[in-house]
Design a protein around this motif. Structure first.
Motif, PDB file in Angstrom:
ATOM      1  N   HIS A 301      44.974 -21.994 -15.906  1.00  0.00           N
ATOM      2  CA  HIS A 301      46.324 -21.214 -15.491  1.00  0.00           C
ATOM      3  C   HIS A 301      45.931 -20.037 -14.901  1.00  0.00           C
ATOM      4  O   HIS A 301      46.973 -19.202 -14.443  1.00  0.00           O
ATOM      5  CB  HIS A 301      47.416 -21.334 -16.574  1.00  0.00           C
ATOM      6  CG  HIS A 301      46.976 -20.157 -17.572  1.00  0.00           C
ATOM      7  ND1 HIS A 301      45.904 -20.228 -18.461  1.00  0.00           N
ATOM      8  CD2 HIS A 301      47.359 -18.977 -17.797  1.00  0.00           C
ATOM      9  CE1 HIS A 301      45.600 -19.164 -19.213  1.00  0.00           C
ATOM     10  NE2 HIS A 301      46.654 -18.391 -18.706  1.00  0.00           N
ATOM     11  N   SER A 302      44.774 -19.774 -14.378  1.00  0.00           N
ATOM     12  CA  SER A 302      44.285 -18.511 -13.883  1.00  0.00           C
ATOM     13  C   SER A 302      43.757 -18.671 -12.592  1.00  0.00           C
ATOM     14  O   SER A 302      44.354 -18.940 -11.626  1.00  0.00           O
ATOM     15  CB  SER A 302      43.499 -17.592 -14.673  1.00  0.00           C
ATOM     16  OG  SER A 302      42.338 -18.358 -15.062  1.00  0.00           O
ATOM     17  N   LYS A 303      42.555 -18.582 -12.217  1.00  0.00           N
ATOM     18  CA  LYS A 303      41.925 -18.510 -11.022  1.00  0.00           C
ATOM     19  C   LYS A 303      42.078 -20.031 -10.478  1.00  0.00           C
ATOM     20  O   LYS A 303      42.217 -20.999 -11.074  1.00  0.00           O
ATOM     21  CB  LYS A 303      40.351 -18.375 -11.122  1.00  0.00           C
ATOM     22  CG  LYS A 303      39.535 -18.236  -9.891  1.00  0.00           C
ATOM     23  CD  LYS A 303      38.032 -17.890 -10.209  1.00  0.00           C
ATOM     24  CE  LYS A 303      37.374 -18.057  -8.801  1.00  0.00           C
ATOM     25  NZ  LYS A 303      35.996 -17.486  -9.054  1.00  0.00           N
ATOM     26  N   ARG A 304      42.423 -20.149  -9.150  1.00  0.00           N
ATOM     27  CA  ARG A 304      42.739 -21.190  -8.358  1.00  0.00           C
ATOM     28  C   ARG A 304      43.901 -21.832  -8.745  1.00  0.00           C
ATOM     29  O   ARG A 304      44.369 -22.800  -8.234  1.00  0.00           O
ATOM     30  CB  ARG A 304      41.646 -22.299  -8.502  1.00  0.00           C
ATOM     31  CG  ARG A 304      40.299 -21.712  -8.086  1.00  0.00           C
ATOM     32  CD  ARG A 304      39.186 -22.913  -8.189  1.00  0.00           C
ATOM     33  NE  ARG A 304      39.505 -24.104  -7.495  1.00  0.00           N
ATOM     34  CZ  ARG A 304      38.765 -25.212  -7.482  1.00  0.00           C
ATOM     35  NH1 ARG A 304      37.484 -25.281  -8.142  1.00  0.00           N
ATOM     36  NH2 ARG A 304      38.978 -26.305  -6.780  1.00  0.00           N
ATOM     37  N   ALA A 305      44.960 -21.321  -9.512  1.00  0.00           N
ATOM     38  CA  ALA A 305      46.007 -21.586  -9.962  1.00  0.00           C
ATOM     39  C   ALA A 305      47.355 -21.016  -9.366  1.00  0.00           C
ATOM     40  O   ALA A 305      47.048 -19.589  -9.076  1.00  0.00           O
ATOM     41  CB  ALA A 305      46.219 -21.771 -11.421  1.00  0.00           C
ATOM     42  N   PRO A 306      48.394 -21.483  -9.223  1.00  0.00           N
ATOM     43  CA  PRO A 306      49.523 -20.503  -8.344  1.00  0.00           C
ATOM     44  C   PRO A 306      50.355 -19.771  -9.135  1.00  0.00           C
ATOM     45  O   PRO A 306      51.222 -19.206  -8.844  1.00  0.00           O
ATOM     46  CB  PRO A 306      50.534 -21.880  -8.170  1.00  0.00           C
ATOM     47  CG  PRO A 306      50.299 -23.074  -8.996  1.00  0.00           C
ATOM     48  CD  PRO A 306      48.806 -22.910  -9.303  1.00  0.00           C
ATOM     49  N   TYR A 307      50.075 -19.680 -10.777  1.00  0.00           N
ATOM     50  CA  TYR A 307      50.585 -18.987 -11.545  1.00  0.00           C
ATOM     51  C   TYR A 307      50.277 -17.489 -11.599  1.00  0.00           C
ATOM     52  O   TYR A 307      49.364 -17.005 -10.844  1.00  0.00           O
ATOM     53  CB  TYR A 307      50.427 -19.412 -13.046  1.00  0.00           C
ATOM     54  CG  TYR A 307      50.694 -20.740 -13.143  1.00  0.00           C
ATOM     55  CD1 TYR A 307      52.031 -21.348 -13.343  1.00  0.00           C
ATOM     56  CD2 TYR A 307      49.767 -21.757 -13.337  1.00  0.00           C
ATOM     57  CE1 TYR A 307      52.511 -22.521 -13.470  1.00  0.00           C
ATOM     58  CE2 TYR A 307      49.880 -23.288 -13.612  1.00  0.00           C
ATOM     59  CZ  TYR A 307      51.505 -23.759 -13.543  1.00  0.00           C
ATOM     60  OH  TYR A 307      51.720 -24.778 -13.807  1.00  0.00           O
ATOM     61  N   ASP A 308      51.093 -16.523 -12.067  1.00  0.00           N
ATOM     62  CA  ASP A 308      50.900 -15.145 -11.901  1.00  0.00           C
ATOM     63  C   ASP A 308      49.438 -14.682 -12.554  1.00  0.00           C
ATOM     64  O   ASP A 308      48.791 -13.823 -12.022  1.00  0.00           O
ATOM     65  CB  ASP A 308      51.756 -14.286 -12.460  1.00  0.00           C
ATOM     66  CG  ASP A 308      53.189 -13.882 -11.802  1.00  0.00           C
ATOM     67  OD1 ASP A 308      53.056 -14.766 -10.634  1.00  0.00           O
ATOM     68  OD2 ASP A 308      53.847 -13.187 -12.050  1.00  0.00           O
ATOM     69  N   MET A 309      48.679 -15.578 -13.339  1.00  0.00           N
ATOM     70  CA  MET A 309      47.483 -15.348 -13.811  1.00  0.00           C
ATOM     71  C   MET A 309      46.458 -15.489 -12.927  1.00  0.00           C
ATOM     72  O   MET A 309      45.462 -14.925 -13.185  1.00  0.00           O
ATOM     73  CB  MET A 309      47.205 -16.097 -15.211  1.00  0.00           C
ATOM     74  CG  MET A 309      48.030 -15.513 -16.586  1.00  0.00           C
ATOM     75  SD  MET A 309      47.686 -13.822 -16.970  1.00  0.00           S
ATOM     76  CE  MET A 309      46.033 -13.920 -17.919  1.00  0.00           C
ATOM     77  N   GLY A 310      46.920 -15.936 -11.779  1.00  0.00           N
ATOM     78  CA  GLY A 310      45.849 -16.263 -10.956  1.00  0.00           C
ATOM     79  C   GLY A 310      46.220 -15.571  -9.673  1.00  0.00           C
ATOM     80  O   GLY A 310      45.305 -14.962  -8.795  1.00  0.00           O
ATOM     81  N   ILE A 311      47.456 -14.815  -9.425  1.00  0.00           N
ATOM     82  CA  ILE A 311      47.589 -14.286  -8.022  1.00  0.00           C
ATOM     83  C   ILE A 311      48.346 -12.834  -8.288  1.00  0.00           C
ATOM     84  O   ILE A 311      48.166 -12.185  -7.266  1.00  0.00           O
ATOM     85  CB  ILE A 311      48.569 -15.091  -7.221  1.00  0.00           C
ATOM     86  CG1 ILE A 311      49.974 -15.185  -7.881  1.00  0.00           C
ATOM     87  CG2 ILE A 311      47.991 -16.253  -6.733  1.00  0.00           C
ATOM     88  CD1 ILE A 311      50.880 -15.773  -6.847  1.00  0.00           C
ATOM     89  N   ARG A 312      48.689 -12.432  -9.482  1.00  0.00           N
ATOM     90  CA  ARG A 312      49.203 -11.226  -9.731  1.00  0.00           C
ATOM     91  C   ARG A 312      48.055  -9.986 -10.041  1.00  0.00           C
ATOM     92  O   ARG A 312      47.023 -10.244 -10.479  1.00  0.00           O
ATOM     93  CB  ARG A 312      50.280 -11.205 -10.858  1.00  0.00           C
ATOM     94  CG  ARG A 312      51.009  -9.873 -11.138  1.00  0.00           C
ATOM     95  CD  ARG A 312      52.070  -9.939 -12.060  1.00  0.00           C
ATOM     96  NE  ARG A 312      52.217  -8.367 -12.501  1.00  0.00           N
ATOM     97  CZ  ARG A 312      53.236  -8.313 -13.432  1.00  0.00           C
ATOM     98  NH1 ARG A 312      53.756  -9.326 -14.170  1.00  0.00           N
ATOM     99  NH2 ARG A 312      53.530  -7.075 -13.830  1.00  0.00           N
ATOM    100  N   THR A 313      48.161  -8.870  -9.506  1.00  0.00           N
ATOM    101  CA  THR A 313      47.464  -7.675  -9.458  1.00  0.00           C
ATOM    102  C   THR A 313      48.060  -6.558  -9.368  1.00  0.00           C
ATOM    103  O   THR A 313      49.193  -6.432  -8.494  1.00  0.00           O
ATOM    104  CB  THR A 313      46.592  -7.950  -8.487  1.00  0.00           C
ATOM    105  OG1 THR A 313      45.602  -6.757  -8.494  1.00  0.00           O
ATOM    106  CG2 THR A 313      46.866  -7.816  -6.773  1.00  0.00           C
TER     107      THR A 313
END
Length: 448
Positions: A301-313
């Motif tokens: 659910h993180s890297k390469r995924a559309p969830y915030d664990m992948g795109i939020r910073t």
């Protein structure tokens, strides 16, 4: 078109600063004081973390990871804690940061162009990858990057760390560590990946070069940290082993602190040269990472995924005495805003093709209601053949639209990210009107 010189030299990188003039004015509806007359514009430093979750800083509430230098930096900055990169993969994310464009517009959709992987023949696979990627580099060379735009103000631009798009000169940098030659191991940074992990001597030399030439500089500091290999200094690994039974978590947490230490070294280097007050620092992470406690890898659910664990910073802007420090936990910003913000500081008119806004322009920031995201295949072809997900973030809602072909059978997901930041409760079925509205926004975005 920018031309690439075939050079094997690893030039060393710098930062330089000279004091602003005495006359300043407060711009309307902006959290900044801009100099009316100055001997030299501010130096600009982009600091990029690599594979780190938005939660993995002590100032963001993590109870295990210690990041004292970034915590201090955040307290001294205009810090947006709920910010985003438009895609959860490093190459397209970095391309957005340097151009200010969404992936669909700058053309870097994934890490590699589709190529034939030859089983059992690594060399042949690398040759195929390099050949396939030539067209990507050629196309990206036509893009106008931030270093290109800074030339009109007399900047020297320096690249260190991660860089995917061939030689550093493809990005408009005057000097850089990355040769980008695939026949010599060039792919995502080559010699540049030594920065931070092996000290900051290269940056120190670039700083001295900029000082010698009496020019302002743009510095790209994108160390291969906390990215794998997770091989932190033993002292840090021992520290975090005491906090968890998972060796993999301990190593990752230690890598985050190691990265923090290198940021501190960079801040100290610039301070020691008397450059801090006339330097604009900008911080962002290229994409998220959730460490798998059972192995050396990330959770899906993180890297390469559309969830915030992948795109939020978190995204932070610091210019001592010019930008007012503030911890903003509500306003949504994006890495597409970094280039427009720099241009705003320098008084350069924002080109019409840039979708972002200056975060220092409160009116523009408040008028924008949302941002977008895109996820494509790691090995990409065209947009139509590589799309995985589209996202729209219009607070408090975020929608994830799976591609009907490559993600066939997956459901649309709608989350209230204010109330549900870890995206556990899908509201799509109970809020069809919001789903329809955000789908229409994505359709319009894709058509732009």
């Amino acid at each position: 078109m920018k031309k690439v010189k075939n050079t094997c030299f690893i030039f060393l990188i710098a930062v330089l600063v000279f004091s602003c003039g005495n006359k300043t004015k407060k711009t309307t509806e902006k959290n900044i004081e801009v100099s009316e007359s100055t001997d030299q514009p501010p130096n600009i430093v982009f600091i990029l973390s690599d594979d780190q979750s938005w939660t993995d800083y002590s100032f963001m509430g993590d109870e295990n990871i210690e990041t004292p230098r970034i915590d201090q930096f955040a307290s001294e900055s205009l810090t947006f804690t709920q910010s985003y990169v438009p895609t959860p993969l490093c190459s397209p994310s970095l391309a957005t940061i340097i151009t200010g464009l969404y992936p669909k517009d700058h053309g870097i959709l994934g890490n590699d162009k589709v190529y034939e992987r030859v089983k059992g023949d690594r060399k042949a696979s690398q040759e195929n990858r390099a050949e396939a990627y030539k067209s990507v580099i050629s196309a990206f060379e036509k893009q106008t990057t931030l270093p290109d735009r800074l030339k009109e103000k007399g900047y020297l631009s320096f690249q260190t760390g991660k860089w995917w798009h061939g030689n550093h000169r493809i990005g408009g940098f005057d000097y850089g560590m990355t040769h980008g030659d695939p026949t010599r191991g060039g792919r995502h940074g080559d010699y540049g990946l030594e920065i931070g992990r092996q000290g900051l001597d290269t940056i120190n030399s670039y700083v001295d070069l900029a000082l010698k030439e009496k020019k302002p500089f743009f510095l790209w500091y994108a160390p291969f940290l906390p990215h794998r290999p997770h091989n932190p200094p033993q002292r840090l690994f021992e520290k975090y082993k005491k906090k968890t039974d998972s060796e993999h978590l301990a190593k990752y947490w230690a890598m985050c602190e190691w990265f923090d230490e290198t940021c501190g070294q960079l801040f100290d280097l610039i301070e020691d040269k008397g450059l801090t007050e006339n330097t604009l620092f900008v911080y962002v992470c290229d994409n998220g990472w959730a460490q798998d406690p059972t192995k050396s890898g990330y959770l899906k659910h993180s890297k390469r995924a559309p969830y915030d664990m992948g795109i939020r910073t978190p995204i932070m802007y610091k210019w001592t005495g010019k930008i007012k420090p503030n911890m903003d936990t509500k306003t949504i910003t994006s890495s597409i805003d970094m280039v427009p913000t720099v241009l705003d500081v320098l008084g350069i008119e924002k080109p019409e093709n840039l979708p972002g806004v200056s975060v220092l322009d409160e009116k523009a920031l408040n008028e924008r209601k949302g941002i977008f995201g895109e996820v494509y295949a790691h090995d990409f072809d065209t947009i139509e053949n590589s799309m995985f997900y589209n996202m729209a973030i219009f607070p408090p809602y975020k929608i994830i639209i799976p591609d009907p072909v490559r993600k066939k059978g997956e459901a649309i997901q709608l989350f209230n990210i204010d109330e549900d930041p870890f995206e556990k409760n899908n509201l799509a079925e109970t809020h069809p009107e919001i789903v329809k509205e955000l789908q229409e926004k994505i359709t319009a975005f894709r058509a732009e």
